[in-house]
Design an enzyme around this catalytic site. Structure first.
Site, mmCIF file in Angstrom:
data_model
loop_
_atom_site.group_PDB
_atom_site.id
_atom_site.type_symbol
_atom_site.label_atom_id
_atom_site.label_comp_id
_atom_site.label_asym_id
_atom_site.label_seq_id
_atom_site.Cartn_x
_atom_site.Cartn_y
_atom_site.Cartn_z
ATOM 1 N N ARG A 1 40.428 26.944 54.866
ATOM 2 C CA ARG A 1 41.104 28.146 54.352
ATOM 3 C C ARG A 1 42.307 28.370 55.259
ATOM 4 O O ARG A 1 42.158 28.598 56.458
ATOM 5 C CB ARG A 1 40.167 29.357 54.358
ATOM 6 N N CYS B 1 37.590 38.303 41.919
ATOM 7 C CA CYS B 1 37.066 37.360 42.920
ATOM 8 C C CYS B 1 36.460 38.081 44.117
ATOM 9 O O CYS B 1 35.664 37.489 44.844
ATOM 10 C CB CYS B 1 38.171 36.404 43.361
ATOM 11 N N GLN C 1 37.088 29.240 43.705
ATOM 12 C CA GLN C 1 36.850 30.512 43.014
ATOM 13 C C GLN C 1 36.835 30.299 41.501
ATOM 14 O O GLN C 1 35.941 30.797 40.803
ATOM 15 C CB GLN C 1 37.959 31.507 43.401
ATOM 16 N N HIS D 1 43.233 28.848 44.840
ATOM 17 C CA HIS D 1 41.843 29.126 45.243
ATOM 18 C C HIS D 1 40.918 28.396 44.244
ATOM 19 O O HIS D 1 40.228 29.029 43.441
ATOM 20 C CB HIS D 1 41.599 30.640 45.241
ATOM 21 N N ARG E 1 29.563 31.208 43.356
ATOM 22 C CA ARG E 1 30.314 30.421 44.346
ATOM 23 C C ARG E 1 29.347 29.450 45.034
ATOM 24 O O ARG E 1 29.673 28.286 45.264
ATOM 25 C CB ARG E 1 30.940 31.339 45.416
ATOM 26 N N ASP F 1 43.015 40.861 40.736
ATOM 27 C CA ASP F 1 42.774 40.595 42.157
ATOM 28 C C ASP F 1 43.581 41.632 42.935
ATOM 29 O O ASP F 1 44.385 42.385 42.356
ATOM 30 C CB ASP F 1 43.225 39.159 42.484
HETATM 31 N N1 NVA Z 1 44.295 36.686 46.578
HETATM 32 C C1 NVA Z 1 43.371 37.050 47.619
HETATM 33 C C2 NVA Z 1 42.049 36.401 47.382
HETATM 34 C C3 NVA Z 1 40.992 36.693 48.406
HETATM 35 C C4 NVA Z 1 39.703 35.984 48.109
HETATM 36 C C5 NVA Z 1 43.936 36.630 48.972
HETATM 37 O O1 NVA Z 1 44.504 35.524 49.047
HETATM 38 O O2 NVA Z 1 43.825 37.394 49.928
HETATM 39 N N1 CP Z 2 36.521 35.562 46.828
HETATM 40 C C1 CP Z 2 36.570 35.099 48.094
HETATM 41 O O1 CP Z 2 37.027 33.991 48.351
HETATM 42 O O2 CP Z 2 36.031 35.928 49.029
HETATM 43 P P1 CP Z 2 36.121 35.784 50.620
HETATM 44 O O3 CP Z 2 37.537 36.057 51.009
HETATM 45 O O4 CP Z 2 35.157 36.802 51.132
HETATM 46 O O5 CP Z 2 35.728 34.387 50.998
#
Ligand code: NVA
Ligand code: CP
Length: 306
Positions: free
Chosen positions: A104, A260, A134, A131, A288, A220
């Site tokens: 990540r 998500c 997801q 992502h 997930r 989101d």
């Molecule tokens: N779009 C959000 C998703 C978090 C799971 C982010 O990138 O922070």
């Molecule tokens: N939806 C998702 O990826 O959640 P986290 O940021 O908690 O991993």
């Protein structure tokens, strides 16, 4: 054969995704029956986090353990990754000591460079651009509740972010449509989304029009991780892009709502919708785990007939 990775959604072909959705169901059913399923015994996953996470960390770590393997958590604060070691060097070293890597991070380019120097499969656990894990879980969730997604319409309301881009790629691979409504200035960027064309999506200035007749409404956060400096500006720009009961009312009567998570009630979605009867957010989060177990099994062992 070159190493298979899952860096963006279209890295998997439709036939592979169809296999994964079937396999996810089998793995989920076994988990519910407390049946032991250890195809990855003695395998190790390294998880690299440059951003916060609850679901992604938990689902990969628990998932790997449930498959008989082990997971190691690394972050940039207490490893050399945060002190400027080249991504290419880190990939060489890390991939000699484990069987699969999940990352990540911020730029998609980082996971691409890591994968290009890795001996083992690399999975994108979220970048600024995508992502994919997801959406794998989200589509499995849709199939569980409503059957095949081909030909259906997904309404995306809000920011054209990593999750939105991934829905758009998925629509091309699995042949469904996405109606996107964003505030002016936040529209989908085709190149960044990594799209082949525009046949599977349409942009709408009015979120109500995007939701009309949709089989699934999803959204989101207004501000994704890494964009916190824009928070105030975004709160103003996105004020009318809150999924509410009116938007759900113009969607199909059997439409689902997904997010998500984490969610901000009163910003991108009302409490009434996210906590209401059309919402499947808890299934989505749980899936997930099951979808990523199927993914890890597939990347490490290929198709399994058991
Ligand atoms: N779009 C959000 C998703 C978090 C799971 C982010 O990138 O922070
Ligand atoms: N939806 C998702 O990826 O959640 P986290 O940021 O908690 O991993």
């Amino acid at each position: 054969m070159s190493q298979k990775h899952f860096l963006q959604f279209r890295d998997l072909a439709r036939s592979e995704l169809d296999y994964l959705f079937v396999r996810t169901r089998i793995i989920k059913e076994r988990f519910k029956r407390y049946e032991k399923h250890h195809p990855l015994s003695d395998r190790t996953m390294v998880m690299i986090f440059e951003k916060a996470s609850t679901r992604t960390r938990l689902s990969f770590e628990a998932g790997m353990q449930q498959l008989g393997g082990a997971a190691i958590y690394l972050n940039t604060r207490d490893s050399q990754l945060g002190r400027g070691e080249p991504v290419e060097d880190a990939a060489q070293v890390i991939s000699r000591m484990c069987d699969v890597v999940m990352i990540r991070t911020f730029e998609q380019e980082v996971v691409e460079r890591f994968a290009a120097n890795s001996r083992v499969p690399v999975i994108n656990g979220l970048t600024n651009e995508y992502h994919p894990c997801q959406i794998l879980a989200d589509i499995f969730t849709f199939i569980e509740h409503r059957g095949p997604i081909a030909g259906k319409t997904v309404a995306w309301i809000g920011d054209s972010n990593n999750v939105c881009n991934t829905w758009l790629q998925a629509a091309e691979v699995l042949d469904f449509n996405v109606h996107v409504s964003t505030p002016p200035g936040y529209e989908v960027e085709h190149e960044r989304a990594g799209l082949f064309g525009t046949a599977h999506f349409e942009q709408f200035a009015d979120p109500m029009r995007a939701c009309a007749g949709a089989d699934l409404v999803t959204t989101d956060v207004w501000t994704s991780m890494g964009f916190e400096a824009e928070n105030e500006e975004r709160r103003k720009a996105f004020a009318d892009w809150c999924v509410d009961a009116e938007m759900m009312r113009v969607a199909r009567p059997e439409a689902l709502f997904m997010h998500c998570l984490p969610a901000h009630r009163g910003e991108e979605v009302t409490a009434e919708v996210i906590d209401g009867p059309q919402s499947v957010v808890w299934d989505e989060a749980e899936n997930r785990l099951h979808a990523q177990k199927a993914l890890m099994e597939y990347l490490l062992l290929g198709r399994i007939e058991d």
